[in-house]
Enzyme design. Structure first.
Site, mmCIF file in Angstrom:
data_model
loop_
_atom_site.group_PDB
_atom_site.id
_atom_site.type_symbol
_atom_site.label_atom_id
_atom_site.label_comp_id
_atom_site.label_asym_id
_atom_site.label_seq_id
_atom_site.Cartn_x
_atom_site.Cartn_y
_atom_site.Cartn_z
ATOM 1 N N ASP A 13 0.809 -1.225 0.000
ATOM 2 C CA ASP A 13 0.000 0.000 0.000
ATOM 3 C C ASP A 13 0.840 1.272 0.000
ATOM 4 O OD1 ASP A 13 -2.244 -1.733 0.279
ATOM 5 O OD2 ASP A 13 -1.868 -1.804 2.428
ATOM 6 N N LYS A 16 2.311 2.243 -5.205
ATOM 7 C CA LYS A 16 3.040 1.791 -6.401
ATOM 8 C C LYS A 16 2.240 2.066 -7.679
ATOM 9 C CE LYS A 16 3.136 -2.273 -4.455
ATOM 10 N NZ LYS A 16 2.753 -1.979 -3.068
ATOM 11 N N GLY A 40 -4.060 -4.179 -4.544
ATOM 12 C CA GLY A 40 -5.030 -3.163 -4.963
ATOM 13 C C GLY A 40 -4.250 -1.922 -5.322
ATOM 14 N N GLN A 224 2.315 -5.854 -3.326
ATOM 15 C CA GLN A 224 2.571 -5.964 -1.885
ATOM 16 C C GLN A 224 3.860 -5.188 -1.550
ATOM 17 O OE1 GLN A 224 1.760 -9.324 -3.486
ATOM 18 N NE2 GLN A 224 -0.237 -8.422 -3.243
HETATM 19 P P1 IMP Z 1 -2.492 -12.833 1.384
HETATM 20 O O1 IMP Z 1 -1.387 -12.517 0.449
HETATM 21 O O2 IMP Z 1 -3.830 -12.344 0.873
HETATM 22 O O3 IMP Z 1 -2.545 -14.232 1.849
HETATM 23 O O4 IMP Z 1 -2.239 -11.959 2.726
HETATM 24 C C1 IMP Z 1 -1.097 -12.151 3.542
HETATM 25 C C2 IMP Z 1 -0.736 -10.862 4.269
HETATM 26 O O5 IMP Z 1 -0.293 -9.905 3.307
HETATM 27 C C3 IMP Z 1 -1.910 -10.202 5.010
HETATM 28 O O6 IMP Z 1 -1.403 -9.532 6.146
HETATM 29 C C4 IMP Z 1 -2.428 -9.183 4.014
HETATM 30 O O7 IMP Z 1 -3.094 -8.107 4.633
HETATM 31 C C5 IMP Z 1 -1.123 -8.746 3.376
HETATM 32 N N1 IMP Z 1 -1.307 -8.274 2.007
HETATM 33 C C6 IMP Z 1 -1.485 -9.028 0.900
HETATM 34 N N2 IMP Z 1 -1.576 -8.255 -0.180
HETATM 35 C C7 IMP Z 1 -1.427 -6.992 0.232
HETATM 36 C C8 IMP Z 1 -1.377 -5.731 -0.438
HETATM 37 O O8 IMP Z 1 -1.483 -5.624 -1.664
HETATM 38 N N3 IMP Z 1 -1.197 -4.637 0.362
HETATM 39 C C9 IMP Z 1 -1.028 -4.737 1.710
HETATM 40 N N4 IMP Z 1 -1.038 -5.890 2.361
HETATM 41 C C10 IMP Z 1 -1.247 -7.000 1.642
#
Ligand code: IMP
Length: 428
Positions: A13, A16, A40, A224
């Site tokens: 977040d 990017k 996102g 991420q």
């Molecule tokens: P997952 O990748 O959806 O399994 O999430 C694993 C961890 O990464 C969690 O703490 C999510 O909130 C975090 N996370 C995954 N994708 C994003 C992102 O695009 N932005 C911020 N945090 C993320």
């Protein structure tokens, strides 16, 4: 031509999407290399906000080719929704969007497995976005996954059924309450697969190789953040891919000696969504102000983000692991009005003062040590030149550059494309 990389240096977040969009006019190809619809990426221009999950952030530029690389995991259902939104806005994505045959597919049962796994963890849950990311990468490394290229094979539905059946028995094994109607989910899934199949599938590593050879410019877009990297992040509270620079090599098929500039994106403070340690997290009014002014809600899940001061130890670690060559500081405008700003410049770790990012940053081991800076009151959002920036902000920026030994070439002062201040040469 070398491939430039753009990566988040914190827990995601960082902004990017906006910077890719700003930089796209310098590149022929924008390529996503890891992650999936857990991302996102928010872009704002002409008074409208656009959120992309799997599609690269260059899609709004007519001249850019957008590639979804082999390291990405694709949920056809979410992908179709993104395409529908683009179509509504009159974006002609058909000629500019390419998909790697080696990218893996997220099945409806991967999402269910994610939910079952999280539910089974209780308080120890990761805080996953529940998009099926972890289970899909597990099937990839377990050599069970279904790839985009498989959709072109006549027997792919048989393989789908076998995998979905296996997933159903795994969901039952978790013994938690996950309600679902698989027939309904599959109806939506197979419709979306049809749409996916109407796009152009390519052997993307060959495409990138030839594009480089013919002098095309390529920007690899990370998702991420570095502290969510499966190897270097705050494990197990991480995502399931390599979000760091090395992930661009494996996620696109680019060799390490072909990487050019590495643009590191960070917020002027820190946020985190989901569970896991966060040494500089604030539980006071300052944290609430950051969340409110910065509109800190997840672009994918809408969850409120945890907020805290900038952690220079974590940032330095991310710069090292990625080989960052240029920094871009986002959301400087959110810090306007704070009397004093704090930056964590060391950790008290098990009673000792350390200046590196250790194995474990759990709150019982790590206490942040802060350096304080004067704040500023000016509204930055209308500023467009470095000379307009308040003296206190310049001091903050110069301190970070000196400590990190990397130039900060962009200071972003608002979500719009136009709210971007350039401080130096961008593409070398
Ligand atoms: P997952 O990748 O959806 O399994 O999430 C694993 C961890 O990464 C969690 O703490 C999510 O909130 C975090 N996370 C995954 N994708 C994003 C992102 O695009 N932005 C911020 N945090 C993320």
């Amino acid at each position: 031509m070398a491939v430039d990389l753009l990566l988040g240096l914190q827990w995601g977040d960082e902004g990017k999407g906006k910077i890719v969009d700003v930089l796209t006019s310098n590149y022929n190809i924008i390529a996503r290399f890891q992650g999936g619809p857990n991302a996102g990426h928010t872009l704002v221009f002409n008074g409208r906000k656009h959120v992309l999950h799997t599609i690269p952030s260059g899609i709004f530029h007519d001249d850019a080719t957008n590639l979804v690389g082999n390291g990405v995991v694709i949920d056809p259902v979410i992908f179709k929704k993104e395409l529908d939104k683009l179509e509504e806005q009159g974006v002609d994505y058909r000629k500019s969007l390419l998909i790697s045959r080696k990218a893996h597919i997220i099945l409806p049962t991967h999402r269910l497995l994610d939910a079952a796994s999280e539910a089974s963890k209780g308080k120890a849950k990761i805080g996953s976005t529940l998009k099926g990311i972890g289970p899909t990468y597990m099937d990839k490394t377990g050599r069970n996954g279904i790839r985009v290229g498989d959709l072109e094979l006549s027997d792919w539905k048989t393989r789908y059924r076998a995998l979905a059946n296996k997933h159903e028995s795994m969901i039952a094994f978790y013994n938690v309450d996950v309600q679902y109607d698989l027939a309904e989910l599959e109806k939506e899934f197979f419709e979306a697969v049809k749409v996916l199949k109407s796009l152009k599938f390519i052997d993307s590593e060959e495409y990138i190789y030839q594009a480089q050879k013919s002098g095309q410019t390529i920007l690899a877009e990370g998702a991420q953040g570095s502290l969510l990297d499966i190897d270097f992040g705050t494990y197990p509270f991480v995502t399931s891919s390599n979000t760091t620079a090395a992930g661009a090599c494996t996620g696109l098929g680019v060799s390490p000696n072909q990487i050019g500039d590495v643009f590191g994106i960070f917020k002027a403070y820190t946020t985190r969504v989901g569970s896991g340690p966060f040494p500089t997290e604030l539980f006071d009014e300052d944290g609430e102000t950051m969340a409110k002014v910065g509109n800190e809600f997840g672009a994918t899940t809408g969850r409120p983000r945890r907020c805290g001061w900038l952690d220079l130890i974590a940032l330095k670690y991310a710069c090292q692991v990625n080989g960052v060559t240029q920094l871009m500081m986002m959301k400087g405008d959110v810090l306007s009005g704070f009397k004093t700003l704090k930056v964590c410049t060391a950790y008290k770790y098990k009673g000792e003062v350390i200046k590196h990012f250790p194995y474990n940053i759990d709150p019982e081991n790590v206490e942040p040590i802060y350096t304080e800076f004067s704040g500023w009151t000016e509204d930055l959002t209308e500023m467009s030149e470095t000379s307009q920036l308040p003296k206190a902000l310049n001091e903050y920026i110069e301190f970070l550059e000196k400590e990190l030994e990397i130039p900060i070439t962009i200071v972003s002062v608002g979500p719009d494309r136009k709210q971007t201040i350039f401080r130096g040469q961008l593409v070398s």
